[in-house]
Design an enzyme around this catalytic site. Structure first.
Site, PDB file in Angstrom:
ATOM      1  N   GLY A 240       0.793  -1.225   0.000  1.00 25.11           N
ATOM      2  CA  GLY A 240       0.000   0.000   0.000  1.00 25.11           C
ATOM      3  C   GLY A 240       0.822   1.270   0.000  1.00 25.11           C
ATOM      4  NE  ARG A 313      -4.928   1.023 -10.428  1.00 28.79           N
ATOM      5  CZ  ARG A 313      -4.777   2.285 -10.093  1.00 28.79           C
ATOM      6  NH1 ARG A 313      -4.557   3.201 -11.018  1.00 28.79           N
ATOM      7  NH2 ARG A 313      -4.818   2.657  -8.847  1.00 28.79           N
ATOM      8  CB  CYS A 356     -20.563  -2.279 -26.014  1.00 32.48           C
ATOM      9  SG  CYS A 356     -20.007  -2.521 -27.700  1.00 32.48           S
ATOM     10  CE1 TYR A 385      -2.975  -5.082  -7.397  1.00 29.47           C
ATOM     11  CE2 TYR A 385      -1.998  -2.898  -7.229  1.00 29.47           C
ATOM     12  CZ  TYR A 385      -2.214  -4.151  -6.717  1.00 29.47           C
ATOM     13  OH  TYR A 385      -1.650  -4.489  -5.514  1.00 29.47           O
TER      14      TYR A 385
HETATM   15  C1  LIG Z   1      -2.612  -6.271  -2.803  1.00 26.22           C
HETATM   16  C2  LIG Z   1      -1.798  -6.538  -1.618  1.00 26.22           C
HETATM   17  C3  LIG Z   1      -0.528  -5.954  -1.471  1.00 26.22           C
HETATM   18  C4  LIG Z   1       0.043  -4.944  -2.439  1.00 26.22           C
HETATM   19  O1  LIG Z   1      -0.597  -3.714  -2.375  1.00 26.22           O
HETATM   20  P1  LIG Z   1       0.023  -2.450  -3.159  1.00 26.22           P
HETATM   21  O2  LIG Z   1      -0.932  -1.354  -2.904  1.00 26.22           O
HETATM   22  O3  LIG Z   1       0.100  -2.808  -4.593  1.00 26.22           O
HETATM   23  O4  LIG Z   1       1.354  -2.165  -2.573  1.00 26.22           O
HETATM   24  C5  LIG Z   1       0.223  -6.336  -0.377  1.00 26.22           C
HETATM   25  N1  LIG Z   1      -0.246  -7.217   0.527  1.00 26.22           N
HETATM   26  C6  LIG Z   1      -1.469  -7.780   0.429  1.00 26.22           C
HETATM   27  C7  LIG Z   1      -1.917  -8.750   1.454  1.00 26.22           C
HETATM   28  C8  LIG Z   1      -2.284  -7.464  -0.645  1.00 26.22           C
HETATM   29  O5  LIG Z   1      -3.503  -8.013  -0.735  1.00 26.22           O
END
Ligand SMILES: *Cc1c(COP(=O)(O)O)cnc(C)c1O
Length: 426
Positions: A240, A313, A356, A385
């Site tokens: 994240g 996205r 579409c 993604y």
């Molecule tokens: C998706 C995910 C990540 C990666 O998230 P990012 O935002 O791409 O860094 C890391 N750990 C878990 C458990 C996830 O589901």
């Protein structure tokens, strides 16, 4: 940020003009920069080097075997969320001792595969899952089985509702009070050694605050668990970490580490991190070609050959991607990638795909240089993604993936054919 830059108005991926690649592989196409991947991974490894840290690249963000091989060769481990991702990681030559496995719904088959591969940690999301893992470990484990309990620190990550996973009422993990009870009940059981805490707050946030708050909530939990006699060897802070969808609007790897490392020093904890988009988002662009330009009511539409099946996205999350033509006059060379960038002579357009669906857009009400049929447009920061969430919707073969390394490039996934579309139905 990345190695996609304009030289005299021509967009380059590292040292190759992207129009040159488009001429060879067609459009739409994903173009990855090897140097950007390696740079981002190295910056993260460097930022946390004071701690005993394992970086586990999140496979779901960018799954291509060649990319995983590249990451493994640079010392990365992997965060997986399915048996398919385990398969990919192993095919790429991953070290199983650096694989961590998350997910609320692991099947027996998937758990057995991971046991047989001897991965590092199962990230456990519920008591039933832990019991099931114990049952399967008795039969299939070939070595010690270690698990991290996914804890939900109830932190609002301030992102799109679909992208927050650390609030109390999401389906992920268990809350802090429950974590104590889970350790009390299962912490001394074997054959699964519950010896780590996992958190993953979500994705798409833009500050380090949620991470600092999470660590400040988790450390007292670890203290209490240790006081109760539980051996906690690792903290997995999940993923994240932000990516530069716009120029310099989010913390760098170094800035995250500057906030987190001091909190974790001398705690006797190994650190696991699961970065996805902070490593790979800026490592790719999606290249697309203008099919038509048209006026619809008061709106001007640029219709391109990449749709929501190629990059979902914007449609799914309302996510912002910077788009810009791959060849521009000097007055249109972008000075920054920003939602607000507007240069003299730009016009406001919607950039939409051929699917579409009303939701099939890449950009709405965007100030954009005038373009014509046949022009190439780059969708920046498309490496996370992007391809991995692409589909065959509207029976569109998926785009190829190309890896650029300096002045050379290589197709690392060919464009799908019509026969690929129907092969599983034959
Ligand atoms: C998706 C995910 C990540 C990666 O998230 P990012 O935002 O791409 O860094 C890391 N750990 C878990 C458990 C996830 O589901």
């Amino acid at each position: 940020m990345d190695l996609f830059c304009y030289r005299d108005g021509v967009l380059f991926a590292e040292d190759v003009a992207v129009e040159h690649i488009a001429a060879e592989v067609g459009t739409p196409a994903y173009l990855y920069s090897r140097g950007t991947f390696v740079d981002h991974l190295h910056k993260m490894q460097e930022a946390y080097h004071e701690l005993d840290t394992t970086i586990c690249f999140s496979v779901k963000a960018c799954t291509n075997l060649h990319i995983l091989k590249l990451m493994a060769a640079q010392g990365s481990g992997f965060d997986i969320v399915s048996g398919g991702e385990l398969y990919r990681a192993l095919q790429a030559g991953a070290d199983p001792a650096k694989i961590v496995y998350a997910g609320v719904g692991k099947t027996d088959e998937e758990i057995i595969q991971a046991l047989q591969a001897r991965i590092a940690y199962f990230n456990i999301e519920s008591e039933q899952e832990l019991e099931n893992l114990g049952r399967l470990a008795q039969r299939y484990a070939r070595a010690e089985v270690k698990a991290a309990l996914r804890v939900n620190p109830d932190i609002d990550y301030q992102t799109h509702a679909y992208m927050t996973t650390g609030k109390k009422d999401t389906k992920f993990g268990v809350d802090i009070e429950r974590a104590l009870a889970v350790f009390e009940k299962y912490g001394r059981h074997r054959p699964v050694r519950l010896c780590a805490i996992h958190v993953h707050l979500g994705t798409g946030g833009k500050t380090i605050d949620p991470f600092v708050n999470a660590v400040e909530k988790i450390l007292p939990l670890i203290d209490r668990l240790r006081q109760q006699g539980h051996e906690i060897e690792a903290l997995n802070l999940g993923g994240g970490y932000a990516a530069d969808y716009e120029t310099q609007t989010v913390p760098s790897a170094g800035q995250y580490a500057a906030g987190l490392v001091p909190l974790l020093q001398d705690k006797g904890l190994k650190l696991v991190l699961e970065p996805g988009k902070s490593i790979c988002a800026n490592s790719a662009i999606l290249l697309t070609r203008v099919l038509y330009v048209k006026q619809g009511g008061r709106k001007r539409f640029v219709i391109v050959d990449a749709g929501m099946n190629d990059l979902i996205r914007p449609s799914l999350y309302g996510a912002f991607h910077f788009l810009w033509p791959a060849r521009v006059d000097s007055r249109f060379v972008p000075t920054t990638r920003s939602q607000k960038l507007s240069l003299d002579g730009c016009e406001v357009v919607d950039i939409v795909g051929p699917i579409c669906e009303g939701a099939d857009f890449l950009a709405q009400d965007r100030s954009f240089p005038p373009v014509q049929r046949g022009d190439l447009i780059a969708v920046f920061t498309a490496g996370a993604y992007g391809f991995t969430m692409s589909s065959n919707y509207n029976s569109r073969p998926r785009a190829p993936e190309v890896l650029v390394d300096g002045g050379r490039f290589q197709i690392i996934r060919r464009r799908e054919t019509y026969e690929d579309l129907v092969a599983p139905e034959r």
